[in-house]
Design a protein around this motif. Structure first.
Motif, PDB file in Angstrom:
ATOM      1  N   VAL A 117     -32.490  64.712  58.841  1.00 57.94           N
ATOM      2  CA  VAL A 117     -33.196  65.541  58.539  1.00 57.94           C
ATOM      3  C   VAL A 117     -32.225  66.634  57.601  1.00 57.94           C
ATOM      4  O   VAL A 117     -31.266  67.160  58.243  1.00 57.94           O
ATOM      5  CB  VAL A 117     -33.651  66.621  59.752  1.00 57.94           C
ATOM      6  CG1 VAL A 117     -34.565  67.982  59.248  1.00 57.94           C
ATOM      7  CG2 VAL A 117     -34.845  65.827  60.481  1.00 57.94           C
ATOM      8  N   PHE A 118     -32.545  66.823  56.220  1.00 56.02           N
ATOM      9  CA  PHE A 118     -31.763  67.599  55.576  1.00 56.02           C
ATOM     10  C   PHE A 118     -32.435  69.009  55.516  1.00 56.02           C
ATOM     11  O   PHE A 118     -33.518  69.263  55.323  1.00 56.02           O
ATOM     12  CB  PHE A 118     -31.956  67.220  54.174  1.00 56.02           C
ATOM     13  CG  PHE A 118     -31.177  65.966  53.642  1.00 56.02           C
ATOM     14  CD1 PHE A 118     -29.731  65.654  53.818  1.00 56.02           C
ATOM     15  CD2 PHE A 118     -31.927  64.523  53.554  1.00 56.02           C
ATOM     16  CE1 PHE A 118     -28.900  64.667  53.806  1.00 56.02           C
ATOM     17  CE2 PHE A 118     -31.037  63.633  53.425  1.00 56.02           C
ATOM     18  CZ  PHE A 118     -29.556  63.791  53.454  1.00 56.02           C
ATOM     19  N   ARG A 134     -31.928  78.029  64.208  1.00 52.74           N
ATOM     20  CA  ARG A 134     -33.459  77.804  64.485  1.00 52.74           C
ATOM     21  C   ARG A 134     -33.583  76.347  64.151  1.00 52.74           C
ATOM     22  O   ARG A 134     -34.114  75.429  64.856  1.00 52.74           O
ATOM     23  CB  ARG A 134     -34.400  78.958  64.003  1.00 52.74           C
ATOM     24  CG  ARG A 134     -35.891  78.594  64.019  1.00 52.74           C
ATOM     25  CD  ARG A 134     -36.778  79.375  63.508  1.00 52.74           C
ATOM     26  NE  ARG A 134     -36.528  80.753  64.196  1.00 52.74           N
ATOM     27  CZ  ARG A 134     -37.320  81.253  65.175  1.00 52.74           C
ATOM     28  NH1 ARG A 134     -38.254  80.252  65.452  1.00 52.74           N
ATOM     29  NH2 ARG A 134     -37.042  82.306  65.867  1.00 52.74           N
ATOM     30  N   TYR A 135     -33.269  76.007  62.647  1.00 47.10           N
ATOM     31  CA  TYR A 135     -33.712  74.677  62.292  1.00 47.10           C
ATOM     32  C   TYR A 135     -32.771  73.608  63.207  1.00 47.10           C
ATOM     33  O   TYR A 135     -33.557  72.458  63.340  1.00 47.10           O
ATOM     34  CB  TYR A 135     -33.503  74.719  60.732  1.00 47.10           C
ATOM     35  CG  TYR A 135     -34.286  75.087  59.774  1.00 47.10           C
ATOM     36  CD1 TYR A 135     -35.717  74.739  59.841  1.00 47.10           C
ATOM     37  CD2 TYR A 135     -33.928  76.047  59.090  1.00 47.10           C
ATOM     38  CE1 TYR A 135     -36.683  75.157  59.265  1.00 47.10           C
ATOM     39  CE2 TYR A 135     -34.894  76.603  57.994  1.00 47.10           C
ATOM     40  CZ  TYR A 135     -36.280  76.332  58.273  1.00 47.10           C
ATOM     41  OH  TYR A 135     -37.266  76.699  57.300  1.00 47.10           O
ATOM     42  N   VAL A 195     -31.885  51.161  52.261  1.00 47.98           N
ATOM     43  CA  VAL A 195     -33.245  50.425  52.719  1.00 47.98           C
ATOM     44  C   VAL A 195     -33.249  50.575  54.004  1.00 47.98           C
ATOM     45  O   VAL A 195     -32.417  50.402  54.986  1.00 47.98           O
ATOM     46  CB  VAL A 195     -32.696  48.784  52.413  1.00 47.98           C
ATOM     47  CG1 VAL A 195     -34.019  48.023  53.166  1.00 47.98           C
ATOM     48  CG2 VAL A 195     -32.532  48.449  50.832  1.00 47.98           C
ATOM     49  N   GLY A 196     -34.543  50.822  54.510  1.00 51.21           N
ATOM     50  CA  GLY A 196     -34.903  51.281  55.974  1.00 51.21           C
ATOM     51  C   GLY A 196     -34.606  52.584  56.351  1.00 51.21           C
ATOM     52  O   GLY A 196     -34.978  52.725  57.529  1.00 51.21           O
ATOM     53  N   LYS A 197     -34.157  53.361  55.679  1.00 49.70           N
ATOM     54  CA  LYS A 197     -33.741  54.622  56.038  1.00 49.70           C
ATOM     55  C   LYS A 197     -34.805  55.466  55.680  1.00 49.70           C
ATOM     56  O   LYS A 197     -35.283  55.633  54.609  1.00 49.70           O
ATOM     57  CB  LYS A 197     -32.374  55.198  55.329  1.00 49.70           C
ATOM     58  CG  LYS A 197     -31.041  54.319  55.777  1.00 49.70           C
ATOM     59  CD  LYS A 197     -30.678  54.567  57.405  1.00 49.70           C
ATOM     60  CE  LYS A 197     -29.440  53.833  57.560  1.00 49.70           C
ATOM     61  NZ  LYS A 197     -29.169  53.988  58.802  1.00 49.70           N
ATOM     62  N   THR A 198     -35.218  56.787  56.678  1.00 48.06           N
ATOM     63  CA  THR A 198     -36.370  57.707  56.547  1.00 48.06           C
ATOM     64  C   THR A 198     -35.587  59.155  56.327  1.00 48.06           C
ATOM     65  O   THR A 198     -34.917  59.297  57.427  1.00 48.06           O
ATOM     66  CB  THR A 198     -37.406  57.596  57.363  1.00 48.06           C
ATOM     67  OG1 THR A 198     -37.853  56.350  57.305  1.00 48.06           O
ATOM     68  CG2 THR A 198     -38.261  58.693  57.167  1.00 48.06           C
ATOM     69  N   ILE A 199     -35.764  59.693  55.383  1.00 50.67           N
ATOM     70  CA  ILE A 199     -35.043  61.042  55.447  1.00 50.67           C
ATOM     71  C   ILE A 199     -36.082  61.907  55.042  1.00 50.67           C
ATOM     72  O   ILE A 199     -37.391  61.546  54.575  1.00 50.67           O
ATOM     73  CB  ILE A 199     -34.196  61.360  54.051  1.00 50.67           C
ATOM     74  CG1 ILE A 199     -34.391  60.956  52.801  1.00 50.67           C
ATOM     75  CG2 ILE A 199     -32.872  60.086  54.611  1.00 50.67           C
ATOM     76  CD1 ILE A 199     -33.792  61.402  51.632  1.00 50.67           C
ATOM     77  N   ALA A 200     -35.956  63.427  55.497  1.00 51.86           N
ATOM     78  CA  ALA A 200     -36.756  64.382  55.553  1.00 51.86           C
ATOM     79  C   ALA A 200     -36.018  65.631  54.903  1.00 51.86           C
ATOM     80  O   ALA A 200     -34.896  65.811  55.271  1.00 51.86           O
ATOM     81  CB  ALA A 200     -37.736  64.758  56.819  1.00 51.86           C
ATOM     82  N   PHE A 201     -36.785  66.554  54.179  1.00 50.56           N
ATOM     83  CA  PHE A 201     -36.183  67.937  54.056  1.00 50.56           C
ATOM     84  C   PHE A 201     -37.076  68.902  54.362  1.00 50.56           C
ATOM     85  O   PHE A 201     -38.270  68.892  54.432  1.00 50.56           O
ATOM     86  CB  PHE A 201     -36.189  67.894  52.143  1.00 50.56           C
ATOM     87  CG  PHE A 201     -35.216  66.855  51.654  1.00 50.56           C
ATOM     88  CD1 PHE A 201     -34.221  67.472  51.026  1.00 50.56           C
ATOM     89  CD2 PHE A 201     -35.647  65.528  51.315  1.00 50.56           C
ATOM     90  CE1 PHE A 201     -33.179  66.730  50.448  1.00 50.56           C
ATOM     91  CE2 PHE A 201     -34.717  64.708  50.878  1.00 50.56           C
ATOM     92  CZ  PHE A 201     -33.361  65.408  50.234  1.00 50.56           C
ATOM     93  N   ILE A 202     -36.555  69.912  55.127  1.00 50.95           N
ATOM     94  CA  ILE A 202     -37.209  71.030  55.532  1.00 50.95           C
ATOM     95  C   ILE A 202     -36.325  72.333  54.959  1.00 50.95           C
ATOM     96  O   ILE A 202     -35.185  72.178  54.578  1.00 50.95           O
ATOM     97  CB  ILE A 202     -37.057  71.137  57.019  1.00 50.95           C
ATOM     98  CG1 ILE A 202     -35.728  71.116  57.726  1.00 50.95           C
ATOM     99  CG2 ILE A 202     -37.874  70.043  57.329  1.00 50.95           C
ATOM    100  CD1 ILE A 202     -35.849  71.304  59.163  1.00 50.95           C
ATOM    101  N   GLY A 203     -37.085  73.446  55.048  1.00 54.86           N
ATOM    102  CA  GLY A 203     -36.467  74.708  54.747  1.00 54.86           C
ATOM    103  C   GLY A 203     -37.632  75.461  53.967  1.00 54.86           C
ATOM    104  O   GLY A 203     -38.608  74.925  53.755  1.00 54.86           O
ATOM    105  N   GLY A 256     -43.225  73.895  52.674  1.00 60.79           N
ATOM    106  CA  GLY A 256     -42.412  74.789  52.950  1.00 60.79           C
ATOM    107  C   GLY A 256     -42.325  75.568  54.101  1.00 60.79           C
ATOM    108  O   GLY A 256     -43.696  75.795  54.350  1.00 60.79           O
ATOM    109  N   MET A 257     -41.391  75.793  55.081  1.00 58.83           N
ATOM    110  CA  MET A 257     -41.579  76.376  56.185  1.00 58.83           C
ATOM    111  C   MET A 257     -40.665  77.449  56.505  1.00 58.83           C
ATOM    112  O   MET A 257     -39.325  77.146  56.534  1.00 58.83           O
ATOM    113  CB  MET A 257     -41.462  75.357  57.259  1.00 58.83           C
ATOM    114  CG  MET A 257     -42.759  74.248  57.472  1.00 58.83           C
ATOM    115  SD  MET A 257     -42.459  73.130  58.877  1.00 58.83           S
ATOM    116  CE  MET A 257     -41.021  72.200  58.264  1.00 58.83           C
TER     117      MET A 257
END
Length: 359
Positions: A117-118, A134-135, A195-203, A256-257
């Motif tokens: 999680v970025f 918090r994040y 390959v096979g990696k799942t990433i997510a961006f939050i902010g 966006g959160m």
């Protein structure tokens, strides 16, 4: 339909082993959601799906419904007439959760089965240590690994001071500095991909998540906007979806959160410094308020811990329903919540012991 490399989408032996329990169903991964419809990737291509009536009847909460990133079992893996039917959501290895909008107690999955999680924060007026805490609390609790990404370094005049400030809350988390004006501004992020990696961006909206994702995918697929003059970002992403990256792996883009309501949080990792100090408190159940021999209060008085960070710790404990509990009690509370359907952690342990004796 064209074939899809499910291994690149994160399908590994862990999910395949569980999928083998459902002999007449096919595995797929949810790529995006449109109200009650889901776009699902299978080894034979994408198709649209909906949950079965039995599934809808059996679920107890929003958390039980399929979410973007979930691996699910379907009645087909080809785009035949009508919608495919989702019968089962496979066990999540991680899940990013927030309180559902407009509800007091229910929670919803933002994204599932994430590796990294970025946590994005721009180096202008958006920079806020309390929001980072918090994040981090929610990110650690999700089961994924958080990485802090500082964006818009070209707009920052006091980068080194901000990095020093961030060290007081990062607690072992990697910190990356990026700039949208540099051609290689995303290079530090790329080492987490593959390959096979799942990433997510939050902010917060407008901090540069979409700009970074556009660089990773090599185009301008996502609309971008800047933070407004009042420091409130525009919602430049309207829905969650999985985007396949050209060099391997996938990214989950999320709306966006600015603020996340805590349903649960891993405060022991987020506030590892406070937990480490509490070990030296005179009393094991020290609340760090007025007890004698409190190591946490001593650290505050000596300038080793800031009042602001301690206040944030207390606030997040209260919000996550852990007010008045120490680290060990928080873990017990989390286990009791996990096993509440069988009467709590103690009864779950008794059941496990009985089952082992009967084998």
């Amino acid at each position: 339909m064209s074939k899809i490399d499910m291994k690149n989408l994160g399908l590994n032996q862990r999910f395949l082993n569980e999928a083998n329990l459902y002999k007449d169903l096919y595995i797929g991964r949810i790529m995006s959601q449109y109200k009650n419809l889901y776009k699902v990737a299978t080894d034979n291509g994408d198709l649209m799906a909906q949950i079965s009536g039995k599934f809808r009847y059996d679920v107890d909460a929003l958390l039980d419904y399929p979410a973007v990133g979930d691996f699910v079992m379907l009645d087909r893996n080809e785009d035949a007439s009508g919608y495919a039917i989702i019968h089962k959501v496979l066990t999540r290895k991680s899940a990013f959760i927030r309180k559902a909008s407009g509800t007091a107690y229910d929670a919803q999955i933002i994204a599932a089965n994430i590796d990294t999680v970025f946590i994005c924060m721009s180096l202008n007026n958006d920079f806020n240590l309390r929001r980072i805490e918090r994040y981090l609390g929610v990110a650690w609790d999700s089961g994924a690994v958080p990485v802090i990404v500082l964006t818009k370094a070209d707009l920052c005049n006091d980068l080194q001071q901000k990095l020093v400030d961030l060290e007081t809350v990062a607690c072992g988390v990697d910190v990356l500095v990026t700039s949208s004006v540099d051609d290689d501004g995303d290079s530090s992020v790329r080492k987490y991909l593959g390959v096979g990696k799942t990433i997510a961006f939050i902010g917060s909206s407008g901090v540069g998540k979409s700009t970074l994702i556009n660089k990773l995918i090599g185009g301008n697929a996502l609309k971008t906007n800047e933070i407004r003059n009042d420091d409130k970002g525009r919602h430049t992403t309207s829905r969650r979806e999985i985007i396949i990256l050209p060099n391997g792996g996938v990214v989950i883009d999320t709306p966006g959160m600015r603020e996340i309501g805590l349903e649960s949080a891993d405060l022991s990792r987020t506030f590892a410094d406070i937990d480490a100090l509490s070990v030296d408190c005179k009393f094991n159940d020290c609340s760090h308020s007025s007890e004698p021999g409190c190591a946490v209060k001593k650290a505050i008085n000596q300038g080793e811990l800031t009042e602001e960070r301690f206040a944030s710790y207390l606030k997040l404990k209260k919000e996550a329903k852990y007010e008045g509990l120490n680290a060990k009690e928080i873990e017990t509370e989390k286990f009791n919540e996990m096993f509440k359907e069988v009467g709590g952690m103690k009864k779950a342990r008794k059941f496990a012991k009985k089952s082992n004796r009967e084998r």
